[in-house]
Structures are given as structure tokens and as C-alpha cells.
Design a protein around this motif. Structure first.
Motif: not given
Length: 365
Positions: A140-169
Motif C-alpha cells: 500500500i505505501y507506494p500508493l501514497s504521495n510521500n512518506l515522512v521519516v525522521q532519520t537516514h536509517d529509516i529512509k534507507v529501510y523504506f527505499e527497498s520498496f519506495l522511490k527515494p524521491k517519495k521519502i522525505t526526512i
């Protein structure tokens, strides 16, 4: 120009890190947007909200120990109710907080064809989500417009199934109602402070045992928060004969009084999303000891400069670092001053502007 309508969607507004962040952002963003907070369950907000912030709920109460059938029923029930509330309040953009609520938010928003942002608040590798919800999140998460996370570590985790440009720290904001109560004229007392839920994750047991081993004369240990380990910790305090020096204060509204009075902040967590309490303690100028857990503390603390990082579950390191600060008042002042300086970028205006930029960019597409 007509103000855009923004909805935050979260399980409840009880005490907690995510709840404080939603309350702080809702208040700050209400200067530019019409804000509605949709909670899954009705409850009295623990943190102050501006009168202009509208709060509505999906259900009156939480029903625990749900069967599989009831869980599935709840899933479709929440999606339908959130869909109706978003439509009724003519919401332009929805913002979900926490994994399961995020899933409800994404599906409801997509049905209405409005943009949505979702926000994770804990390191996903340590999340309590079961395999079913993890698989749903991945789908389901790829259907969102953007995912907000707090740290670089968490961003890296979600990059396995979300486009990096859709993740904001975006870091968590410091609550302005908390910071306005900072008072450097308050005389420091011999208090070691911890703030957080009383759970295995927060690992207060290690702190109680370290305090017992050191047995510092005239010092007190105060734990603010509630949780499932409360009775266990009460029994441990009695077993170690610490009833006169260790206090479980529960959930309190005047946490700033304790930040002002304390001399040391200790935070032996095993994992975090982004540690609000640690950021707050540093903003109050407290010298902090934190476990170098995933994720957040290492992005806040430069070891032996503006705080101390110790290995996770290293009881000796916790004990030795506590002793170092207890025995060196000058060190406490130096480290505390650096801690306070380093948190200026977490003040609400700075963080709110990042949220405004993200919200505005999605609304303009």
C-alpha cells in the motif's frame, strides 16, 4: 484565497511522542490551513490544541484482543469512516501517522483522489506490526504521495520498496508550549531524569539497576511515564530498597518543571523512531546519556561534545557514564550548554516550514 483543508489521522491523542508531534504541527499549521484531526478512538487530547483545530473520531472506544474477524471488520470499518470524514470535511490533503493508520489513510485518500502523506514514527525493523500488516504496508505505501521519516536509517529501510524521491526526512518539532517554560534560573537538584513509556523498549530497568550500583548520596532518580512495566519496576525498586530515592511519577503535564530541575538525563532505549524526550532534555540544557540505538540518538549527539552515546544494553557503560557526570558538575554544565545550542534546528517554526513546503508542493500538483 480560500484556505486549504488538512487532516491529520492518528489512533488517539493520548500522551506519547507521535501524539505530541501531531498536536504541535496541527497548532502551528493552523495559521495557514484549516486543520482537522481524525482519531480512530475518542479521547480527551493530552496536549493543548488551538481552538481552531477541529477533532473528530471514528469510534468511541478501543476494543482490545480482537479476533481475526473483528480485525478485518475494523480494517474496512475504519477505511469507510475515514473516507466519509475526509469527504464530509472537504479535506484537500490527508496526513497519516503510524503504520496501520497510514494504511487506512492511503486507501481512503486514493478513493477520494486527494493527495496523502504518511509518517512513520518508529524504526520499522523494531515495529510491533505482524507479518500480515508488514505485507500490506509494502503493497500500500507506494500508493501514497510521500512518506515522512525522521532519520537516514529509516529512509534507507523504506527505499527497498519506495522511490527515494517519495521519502522525505523531517525531524520532530520541539513543542513551543514546552520551550516557553525553560527557566535557567531554576536551581538544579541532584536528580537523574528519564521520560518515556515504561516498557522493555525504553529499558528503564537498566537505569534503576545502575542507580542502585552507584548509590549516589543525596541523588534521586525520577521516571516520568506509564506503561506495562510499571508494576515490575515498582517491585524492583522495593527489592533494591530504593523507595526513598527512585520515584515513578506517571504521566504528567508539567514535565518542563522536571527538565528545569534535573541535573542529568538518562535514556537507555533499545530502539527509537526519533527520540522526542531526548531532544527535549537537550533543548533544556541537560547533559544526556543515551544508548546509541537505532535510530535518532547518533544524529542528535556528538559523543563527549553535546552528550554521551553508549552501546545498547551495556550496563557497565551506563553506570560509568552516570558516575562521571554525577562526580563532575563542571562537565554537566559544559555538555548541557552544548546540548542546548545543538537543538535550535528542532524549533517548531523551522520544522513547520518543511511540512508547509511538502504540503504545498503536493497540493499544487
Amino acid at each position: 484565497m480560500e484556505r486549504k483543508k488538512v487532516a491529520f489521522i492518528i489512533s488517539s491523542l493520548t500522551s506519547g511522542g507521535a501524539e505530541r508531534v501531531v498536536s504541535t504541527l496541527a497548532n502551528s499549521l493552523s495559521e495557514q490551513f484549516d486543520i482537522t484531526i481524525i482519531t480512530l478512538y475518542k479521547c480527551k487530547p493530552f496536549y493543548p490544541l488551538n481552538n481552531s483545530v477541529n477533532v473528530v473520531s471514528c469510534k468511541n472506544s478501543y476494543s482490545g484482543n480482537a479476533s481475526v474477524f473483528l480485525s478485518v471488520k475494523n480494517l474496512f470499518g475504519f477505511i469507510y469512516t475515514i473516507f466519509k470524514l475526509l469527504k464530509r470535511h472537504k479535506i484537500d490533503i490527508a496526513i497519516g501517522f503510524m503504520s496501520t493508520t497510514n494504511i487506512y489513510t492511503i486507501i481512503s485518500s486514493n478513493l477520494l483522489n486527494i493527495p496523502c502523506i504518511v509518517s512513520e514514527r518508529i524504526h520499522p525493523e523494531y515495529s510491533s506490526l505482524n507479518n500480515f500488516w508488514r505485507k500490506v504496508r509494502r503493497f500500500i505505501y507506494p500508493l501514497s504521495n510521500n512518506l515522512v521519516v525522521q532519520t537516514h536509517d529509516i529512509k534507507v529501510y523504506f527505499e527497498s520498496f519506495l522511490k527515494p524521491k517519495k521519502i522525505t526526512i523531517i525531524r520532530n518539532p520541539l513543542a513551543p508550549e514546552l520551550l516557553k517554560n525553560r527557566d535557567s534560573s531554576v536551581e538544579k537538584e541532584k536528580i537523574i531524569l528519564n521520560v518515556g513509556r515504561l516498557t522493555n523498549q525504553k529499558n528503564q530497568e537498566a537505569l534503576i539497576k545502575a542507580f542502585h550500583k552507584i548509590q549516589p548520596k543525596e541523588w534521586k532518580l525520577q521516571l516520568i511515564g506509564s506503561g506495562k512495566n510499571k508494576e515490575k519496576y515498582k517491585a524492583l525498586i522495593t527489592e533494591l530498597n530504593l523507595q526513598n530515592s527512585v520515584t515513578l511519577l506517571g504521566n504528567i503535564n508539567n514535565v518542563f518543571d522536571h527538565y528545569n530541575k534535573a541535573s542529568i538525563f538518562a535514556f537507555p532505549s533499545r530502539y527509537e523512531g526519533f527520540p522526542n524526550a531526548l531532544t527535549e532534555a537537550m533543548a533544556f540544557g541537560l547533559p544526556c546519556i543515551s544508548a546509541d540505538c537505532p535510530s535518532g540518538p547518533s544524529e542528535l549527539i556528538e559523543n563527549n561534545i553535546n552528550g554521551f552515546l553508549i552501546p545498547v544494553d551495556d550496563d557497565n557503560a551506563l553506570e560509568n557514564t552516570l558516575r562521571l557526570l554525577i562526580e563532575n558538575p563542571e562537565k554537566r554544565v559544559t555538555i548541557g550548554d552544548e546540548a542546548k545550542k545543538s537543538t535550535s534546528s528542532f524549533e517548531v517554526d523551522y520544522i513547520t516550514n518543511q511540512w508547509k513546503k511538502l504540503i504545498t508542493s503536493l497540493l499544487s500538483k
